[in-house]
Design an enzyme around this catalytic site. Structure first.
Site, short mmCIF file in Angstrom:
data_model
loop_
_atom_site.label_atom_id
_atom_site.label_comp_id
_atom_site.label_asym_id
_atom_site.label_seq_id
_atom_site.Cartn_x
_atom_site.Cartn_y
_atom_site.Cartn_z
N VAL A 72 -8.98 -1.29 -1.26
CA VAL A 72 -7.97 -1.09 -0.23
C VAL A 72 -8.39 -1.81 1.05
O VAL A 72 -9.57 -1.88 1.38
CB VAL A 72 -7.74 0.41 0.04
CG1 VAL A 72 -8.93 1.06 0.72
CG2 VAL A 72 -6.48 0.63 0.88
N CYS A 73 -7.40 -2.41 1.70
CA CYS A 73 -7.61 -3.05 3.01
C CYS A 73 -6.49 -2.54 3.92
O CYS A 73 -5.83 -1.56 3.61
CB CYS A 73 -7.60 -4.57 2.88
SG CYS A 73 -6.00 -5.23 2.31
N ALA A 74 -6.25 -3.23 5.02
CA ALA A 74 -5.25 -2.75 5.97
C ALA A 74 -3.83 -2.90 5.43
O ALA A 74 -3.01 -1.97 5.49
CB ALA A 74 -5.39 -3.47 7.31
#
Length: 374
Positions: A72-74
C-alpha cells in the site's frame, strides 16, 4: 501470473471477517506512524519506497512466506512499482491495494444494526480508514441518512439496492474532522435537510431546524426524535431511533467522549459536555443502544462488524463517564488533548458552504485519522 489488485472493499471485508492480512506500507515513516491500516488480524511492515527500491532482496527477507503481501502507498501508484520490484526479487504471492490509502479512506462498508419495531431496518456505514460512522434508517420505501460523509454515491446506491428513496438527511452537528455529505446528498435526492441551528456559524444554505424534540417519521413507522446534547459543539444533537437506539454523534463514543475544542471553545463548552454526559443521558433509558459517529480503534468494532454498545455498559466501563470531580473532568477534556484533525478549520468552512475546493483538495484535507475524542 500477477495477482489481481485488492480493492478497498475486499480489504474491508477481510478485516471485518477477521481474516489475516499482511500489509507492506511503503509510505514515509512519519505518514505510516500517523495513520495506517488497522485490524484485529492485520500485521504491517513499514518500508519506505526508497528503501525498497534500494534493496528489495533485504525487504523480501522480512516478509512472511505463507501469506499474500498487500503493498500500500498513498494513491496506489508507487505500490504497483513496489510489486514489480518484489516480484523481480522472487516474491510471488504479492499484489497491491488499489487506490492506496486514498481509496481506503473513502470506502464505506454498510452493516446491518437491526430491525425496527415497525418493520424497518437500521444500517451503519463504517468508514474504516477514517473511523467515521454514518447511518441509514429504512422503513416502508423511505430512508433517512444521518451524518453522511462526502462519498454520497454509496448512500444513493445502497438506497437503490434496497428499493427506497432518501427523504431525509440529518447532521448531528457541524463536523470538523471530515467533510460532510449531508447537504450535497439532500440536494442530489431532493430530500429534506436537517441541521442544528445553534451550530449555524455562517451556513450559506437553507435547512430545516433540528431542535430538541424535533420528530421525523420515516415511512410512517420509524420515529427519529432529536435530543439536544451539547458539548462537542454548542448545537450537538443526538437522535433516539425507534426507542431502541441512541445516535450520539461526536458526544459519546464506546471508549471515550467527544472533545469540546474544535471550534476553539473548550472552556466555554466543557460544562455543556459534562451536563450532557452526566445528566441528560442519565435520564434516558439505559437500555438504549449507543451508536456513535466515530470510533477510535479497531478494538471498538464488535465481532459482528458493527460499533455499538448499551448505554448502561458505557456508564459501567467508559472511564470518561466516571469522573466524579467537576474540576478533574474540566482538566481531562481541556488539557493535553491530542492534535486537532488535519485542516479542521478549512473543513468547517466547507461544511458551512463557505468554500468548495475540488475533489483532490478535499481528499488531501481528509488524510489522516479522526481526532474527535478525549
Amino acid at each position: 501470473m500477477a495477482l489481481q489488485p485488492l480493492t478497498a472493499k475486499q480489504l474491508a471485508q477481510k478485516i471485518l471477517s477477521n481474516k489475516e492480512v499482511f500489509i507492506l506500507d511503503i509510505r514515509k515513516e512519519e505518514d505510516f506512524n500517523d495513520w495506517a491500516i488497522e485490524g484485529e488480524n492485520v500485521r504491517s511492515l513499514n518500508v519506505p519506497y526508497k528503501q525498497l527500491e534500494n534493496d528489495p532482496s533485504s525487504v523480501k527477507e522480512q516478509l512472511p512466506k505463507d501469506q499474500t503481501i498487500y503493498v500500500v502507498c498513498a494513491k496506489g501508484i508507487s505500490s504497483q512499482k513496489g510489486v514489480e520490484m518484489l516480484e523481480e526479487a522472487g516474491v510471488t504471492d504479492v499484489t497491491y491495494v488499489e487506490g492506496g490509502m486514498t481509496a481506503w479512506s473513502e470506502h464505506l462498508e454498510p452493516m446491518k444494526i437491526g430491525d425496527l419495531s415497525g418493520g424497518g431496518e437500521l444500517y451503519q456505514f463504517l468508514r474504516l480508514g477514517k473511523g467515521c460512522l454514518s447511518y441509514m434508517v429504512i422503513s416502508n420505501g423511505e430512508a433517512a441518512v444521518v451524518d453522511a460523509v462526502r462519498m454520497t454515491d454509496t448512500y444513493k446506491n445502497f438506497a437503490d439496492e434496497k428499493g427506497v428513496s432518501i427523504q431525509y438527511v440529518l447532521d448531528t452537528h457541524l463536523h470538523a474532522d471530515h467533510i460532510s455529505g449531508g447537504k450535497t446528498l439532500a440536494d442530489q435526492t431532493e430530500a429534506d435537510y436537517y441541521f442544528p441551528p445553534k451550530d449555524d456559524e455562517g451556513l450559506t444554505f437553507n435547512y430545516n431546524k433540528l431542535e430538541d424534540g424535533t420528530e421525523i417519521t420515516v415511512g410512517d413507522t420509524a420515529k427519529i426524535s432529536a435530543f439536544y446534547s451539547p458539548g462537542h459543539t454548542i448545537g450537538s444533537t443526538s437522535f433516539i431511533v425507534d426507542n431502541q437506539y441512541l445516535l450520539t454523534g461526536d458526544i459519546l463514543f464506546l471508549d471515550s467522549i467527544g472533545r469540546p475544542d474544535l471550534a476553539g471553545k473548550a472552556d466555554d463548552w466543557v460544562d455543556d459536555l459534562r451536563k450532557t454526559l452526566y445528566e441528560r443521558y442519565q435520564l434516558l433509558s439505559q437500555d438504549l443502544t449507543v451508536l456513535p459517529a466515530h470510533f477510535g480503534a479497531m478494538k471498538e468494532v464488535n465481532q459482528n462488524g458493527t460499533v455499538q454498545a448499551k448505554l448502561a455498559e458505557l456508564y459501567e466501563h467508559n472511564d470518561r463517564l466516571n469522573v466524579e470531580d467537576d474540576e478533574e473532568f474540566r482538566h481531562l477534556v481541556t488539557d493535553g488533548l491530542p492534535p486537532q484533525p488535519n485542516s479542521h478549520e478549512e473543513i468547517r468552512q466547507i461544511n458551512m458552504g463557505q468554500k468548495d475546493p475540488d475533489q483532490e483538495e478535499k481528499r488531501e484535507m481528509e488524510v489522516g485519522p479522526n481526532r474527535c475524542a478525549v
